[in-house]
Design an enzyme around this catalytic site. Structure first.
Site, PDB file in Angstrom:
ATOM      1  N   GLU A 138       5.434   7.588   3.823  1.00 45.68           N
ATOM      2  CA  GLU A 138       4.919   7.269   2.482  1.00 45.68           C
ATOM      3  C   GLU A 138       3.824   8.265   2.104  1.00 45.68           C
ATOM      4  O   GLU A 138       3.762   8.749   0.969  1.00 45.68           O
ATOM      5  CB  GLU A 138       4.375   5.833   2.463  1.00 45.68           C
ATOM      6  CG  GLU A 138       3.968   5.358   1.077  1.00 45.68           C
ATOM      7  CD  GLU A 138       3.423   3.935   1.064  1.00 45.68           C
ATOM      8  OE1 GLU A 138       3.323   3.309   2.143  1.00 45.68           O
ATOM      9  OE2 GLU A 138       3.087   3.455  -0.037  1.00 45.68           O
ATOM     10  N   GLU A 185      -1.729  -4.445   4.491  1.00 41.97           N
ATOM     11  CA  GLU A 185      -0.776  -5.015   3.517  1.00 41.97           C
ATOM     12  C   GLU A 185       0.656  -4.911   4.058  1.00 41.97           C
ATOM     13  O   GLU A 185       1.419  -5.874   4.029  1.00 41.97           O
ATOM     14  CB  GLU A 185      -0.905  -4.256   2.190  1.00 41.97           C
ATOM     15  CG  GLU A 185       0.143  -4.592   1.155  1.00 41.97           C
ATOM     16  CD  GLU A 185       0.740  -3.359   0.511  1.00 41.97           C
ATOM     17  OE1 GLU A 185       1.962  -3.192   0.577  1.00 41.97           O
ATOM     18  OE2 GLU A 185      -0.032  -2.540  -0.053  1.00 41.97           O
ATOM     19  N   HIS A 186       1.008  -3.725   4.560  1.00 41.26           N
ATOM     20  CA  HIS A 186       2.356  -3.543   5.120  1.00 41.26           C
ATOM     21  C   HIS A 186       2.601  -4.510   6.272  1.00 41.26           C
ATOM     22  O   HIS A 186       3.649  -5.150   6.354  1.00 41.26           O
ATOM     23  CB  HIS A 186       2.500  -2.113   5.665  1.00 41.26           C
ATOM     24  CG  HIS A 186       2.988  -1.124   4.659  1.00 41.26           C
ATOM     25  ND1 HIS A 186       4.125  -0.396   4.827  1.00 41.26           N
ATOM     26  CD2 HIS A 186       2.471  -0.747   3.458  1.00 41.26           C
ATOM     27  CE1 HIS A 186       4.299   0.399   3.785  1.00 41.26           C
ATOM     28  NE2 HIS A 186       3.305   0.215   2.940  1.00 41.26           N
ATOM     29  N   HIS A 200      -4.369  -0.716   3.063  1.00 35.08           N
ATOM     30  CA  HIS A 200      -2.956  -0.527   2.725  1.00 35.08           C
ATOM     31  C   HIS A 200      -2.068  -0.798   3.939  1.00 35.08           C
ATOM     32  O   HIS A 200      -1.007  -1.421   3.836  1.00 35.08           O
ATOM     33  CB  HIS A 200      -2.777   0.909   2.204  1.00 35.08           C
ATOM     34  CG  HIS A 200      -1.360   1.314   2.006  1.00 35.08           C
ATOM     35  ND1 HIS A 200      -0.704   2.169   2.865  1.00 35.08           N
ATOM     36  CD2 HIS A 200      -0.452   0.981   1.053  1.00 35.08           C
ATOM     37  CE1 HIS A 200       0.535   2.347   2.448  1.00 35.08           C
ATOM     38  NE2 HIS A 200       0.717   1.644   1.355  1.00 35.08           N
TER      39      HIS A 200
END
Lengths: 436, 420
Positions: free
Chosen positions: A146, A74-75, A71
């Site tokens: 997040e 991905e960012h 994840h």
């Protein structure tokens, strides 16, 4: 350029899309939707949160990486050396986005104009990683927020607690974003290692649907894709026993009424078998706890469940498969007991064949309706490719499901010894064995 | 792109909208009831669509109605309740496959539309009220909904903030009312509100898709016969007044992260300028808020702005660490002022127009979106297509954006923050 090309056609309404094995190693799926305005493209890799252990042909030992790194990667990919990807998309009018799931990371855009330019941006930035100590530190702050946002979500907590009940070793039980502590261990070197391992075109797929020109898409792919050697990736997850870790988990949370997730751990499937078993299990669940079932209506009448009650067949990756029933209830343990009793009754008395036919027909209707959405078509293309089937195999698998298979599903999928419940109770109650 | 769209008033305050489109595998129909309301009625109004959607006189149980929907190839029947402007809107939405996708040539569309209309006009009634058993179940569910509003911290913070931002205005009301209102709701009162809605609300009916002629005729015949009142006082646009001083409210809760909601009230006269300015401020991934509050200062995962058209209010929302609250508030304020002072490039403006244009054009690819598009157009007193609105966007100047941003003044700062 020479391609291995195949046209895949829906025998019912004549819809078709094209599969291309590109010389770079990438699988490309293109679905022209006549008369539509928008275009959706997804560029994905078979790399998700469960892949925190892997090795390639060059490695002797498995490498373990921090939780949440897929994840995080991905960012970070959205930041090129010289520019921000969102600014590039802004020049074409496309809406860019990305997501990381348990088993895949996907970069996408949706647009109504300039899809060609946006496709070049998509293919280009995903193949151009740029990580520095400074940019990693920056992202740790943003993703930390997040993660904290997720910590305030009781449904998410209940879901992951259930996975922690059902799975002993499988990384499916780990939150996709990781924890503030685990992402603190991420470095540029680790990101490059993961990138170079999983973002290999042989491990990836491009799916595009909507208002497009097939030849133009292939021309852009020819110009933008950079061939790499196949690393023969081994990303098999750790061995998972058949048994569950524990059969109940309770946690306090500021909620208005208890939230529950009841799960049944099942054997994992892959390929067409996965598709078929997903239909068998979901039709069976509709018959047992769906909104036309006796149990659903009894529980509703008794005030034990409300309209948030639902069920799903969940397979976050093809190395796991489970059934989940979730909702809100003042008495989740009674709901669980009643479900178990109903399953036993149905094992004795059998399912209703007429109801089975109605549900199968309804599934066909849902599938047909879903083809109206360009976004959904693009998602179907990518997901089917990663599972190893064609999109229209969904219809085929549905047509093939028999009443006997669904009836047998009661034994195959509902094993009480492999079931668990996760309950979130309103705060200020005792932790541990809960009285919900 | 051409849309085959027709609208006509079939009775006083009842409008039939027909969108013919052969591109889709499914058809869509909706019936919206729009009525002014007082806040005391919120729970009753929220209750009615729920009970109408679980049964009707012909399918008197949930199981029977759900089985019928499944047999219509999983036709869907959904409802909604919202406070919009000074009105309460209850909506009924049906969707089903087109007839030619059915195995045996069934009239799926007409049957689905008739089923939806039956739910609306022909409910299961016992002794002049709704079925008492269903009433009890759904009343409890309404109370549960209110009890569980704290589960979703983001939504909860917005709900609490709304009450402060729009104090004493209809829009401050939770669409489902309060727990006390829900508990006090009687079957008689719910049925009264149902009849009142049927006979006094303005009604917007939409049917969209392929092979919809028979359904359109049925809808016209049925709804043109309803008893109609004199003109309704339907007001969508009602500017929310700016408070004399900025109101700052902090509510403590069992949360990990502080939820921040800021409200700005403006005085712009052109909805499309407002929308474009909002997008540039905090509506797209290259917005001022995203690029500065998130990317540059790394204060949050998300920080976005949302324009409440009917109230001329701009809502900014974010989730941040409590220790960064003051910095975030200052930065958000600074970015709005920056737009008012013209601190943006022509390229930023043009790119935002492009992104908005793409989003607006995507309405062409969904019957539901097209139906809702025209509904909103009529509330604005216009009947533009998405392409026509895109032309309007491209004609907006940077001076208009600056002027628009300059009209917005900070009204409320609300936080839901962790207990210390």
């Amino acid at each position: 350029m020479g391609y291995e090309k195949r046209i895949v056609t829906n025998e019912i309404n004549g819809d078709s899309y094209i599969y291309v094995k590109h010389p770079s190693g990438l699988d490309i799926l293109i679905w022209k939707k006549e008369g539509f305005t928008t275009t959706e493209a997804l560029f994905g890799t078979k790399y998700g949160s469960v892949n925190n252990r892997f090795k390639t042909v060059d490695d002797d030992e498995y490498i373990e990486v921090p939780e949440g790194i897929a994840h995080f990667l991905e960012h970070k990919l959205f930041e090129n050396e010289d520019t921000d990807v969102f600014e590039l998309y802004a020049q074409t009018g496309a809406m860019g986005n990305a997501y990381t799931s348990f088993a895949e990371t996907v970069y996408l855009f949706n647009c109504s104009e300039n899809y060609d330019k946006s496709l070049r941006i998509l293919l280009s930035f995903v193949q151009k990683p740029y990580f520095t100590d400074e940019s990693v530190a920056k992202e740790q702050g943003i993703i930390g927020q997040e993660i904290k946002m997720g910590l305030d979500n009781p449904e998410r907590k209940s879901f992951f607690n259930l996975l922690n009940c059902l799975y002993v070793n499988h990384p499916i039980k780990i939150d996709i974003a990781g924890t503030v502590e685990s992402i603190a261990k991420i470095t540029p070197e680790l990101l490059y290692k993961c990138y170079n391992t999983f973002y290999n075109l042989h491990n990836m797929c491009l799916a595009i649907a909507g208002n497009l020109d097939v030849d133009e898409v292939l021309k852009i792919c020819d110009e933008e894709l950079i061939p790499v050697a196949d690393y023969k990736l081994d990303a098999s997850v750790v061995e998972e026993p058949e048994e569950i870790a524990c059969d109940e988990m309770c946690e306090e949370f500021p909620v208005g009424m208890p939230i529950f997730n009841i799960g049944y751990k099942c054997k994992a499937y892959s390929g067409y078998e996965l598709l078929k078993n997903e239909y068998i299990a979901s039709i069976m669940m509709q018959l047992v706890v769906g909104n036309t079932s006796k149990l659903y209506n009894d529980l509703t009448d008794e005030g034990l469940i409300n309209s948030n009650f639902g069920f799903e067949v969940f397979w976050g990756s093809d190395s796991m498969f489970c059934l989940i029933i979730s909702g809100e209830s003042k008495d989740p343990k009674t709901v669980r007991r009643r479900i178990e009793e109903e399953i036993e009754r149905l094992k004795r008395d059998g399912l209703d064949k007429d109801e089975f036919e109605i549900i199968r027909k309804s599934r066909y209707g849902s599938l047909v309706k879903s083809f109206d959405s360009v976004d959904t078509c693009a998602e179907y293309l990518l997901n089917a490719q990663f599972v190893g089937v064609d999109v229209f195999d969904m219809q085929k698998a549905l047509q093939e499901v028999t009443f006997d298979e669904v009836q047998n599903g009661l034994y195959k999928f509902f094993d009480k010894s492999k079931s668990a419940i996760s309950i979130i109770v309103p705060s200020r109650k005792q932790k541990g064995e809960c009285d919900a | 792109m051409n849309i085959d769209y027709e609208r006509r008033e079939i009775a006083r305050g009842v409008y039939l909208n027909i969108i013919k489109d052969k591109r889709f595998n499914s058809n869509f129909a909706s019936v919206l009831f729009i009525t002014p309301f007082s806040k005391e009625e919120a729970s009753a109004r929220a209750f009615v669509p729920g009970i109408l959607s679980v049964s009707n006189a012909n399918y008197p149980t949930r199981a029977e109605l759900n089985r019928k929907l499944l047999s219509l190839y999983n036709a869907s029947l959904n409802t909604s309740s919202v406070v919009s402007g000074n009105n309460y809107i209850t909506g009924y939405y049906a969707s089903c496959i087109i007839d030619k996708n059915a195995f045996d040539g069934e009239n799926v569309t007409e049957e689905t539309v008739r089923l939806m209309v039956d739910c609306i006009l022909n409910p299961k009634v016992v002794d002049g009220v709704f079925d008492p058993k269903e009433f009890a179940i759904l009343k409890q569910e309404l109370i549960d909904t209110i009890d569980t509003e704290i589960n979703n911290k983001r939504g909860y913070a917005l709900t609490l903030a709304n009450e402060i931002i729009f104090r004493d205005e209809p829009f401050s009301v939770r669409y489902y009312g309060t727990k006390a209102m829900a508990q006090a709701l009687t079957n008689e009162r719910a049925y009264e509100i149902y009849l009142d809605t049927l006979h006094n609300a303005d009604i917007e009916i939409t049917i969209a898709g392929d092979g919809i002629e028979a359904s359109a005729k049925f809808l016209e015949e049925t709804f043109s016969e309803l008893e109609r009142p004199e003109d309704n006082n339907i007001i969508f646009y009602d500017k929310s007044p700016l408070k004399a001083e900025v109101e700052t409210v902090d509510v403590k809760g069992d949360v990990q992260q502080t939820r921040l909601v800021m409200a700005y009230k403006g005085d712009s006269k052109n909805v499309y300028v407002d929308k474009l300015m909002t997008a540039m401020f905090g509506g797209v991934a290259t917005s001022k808020l995203f690029m500065n509050v998130r990317e540059k200062l790394q204060l949050c995962y998300s920080c976005s702005a949302n324009y409440k058209e009917y109230n001329n209010t701009l809502i900014v929302e974010s989730g941040i660490d409590a220790k960064n609250l003051d910095v975030a508030i200052k930065e958000i304020d600074k970015q709005l002022k920056a737009i008012a002072q013209g601190d943006f490039t022509d390229e930023e403006l043009y790119n935002t127009k492009l992104m908005i244009s793409g989003a607006f054009k995507s309405n062409y690819d969904s019957l539901f979106a097209l139906g809702m598009w025209y509904d909103v157009q009529h509330r604005r007193g216009t009947c533009y297509t998405p392409d026509e609105v895109i032309e309007i966007f491209h004609s907006i100047t940077r001076e208009q954006i600056m002027e628009c941003a300059g009209t917005y003044k900070l009204d409320t700062v609300f936080t839901l923050s962790p207990e210390v």
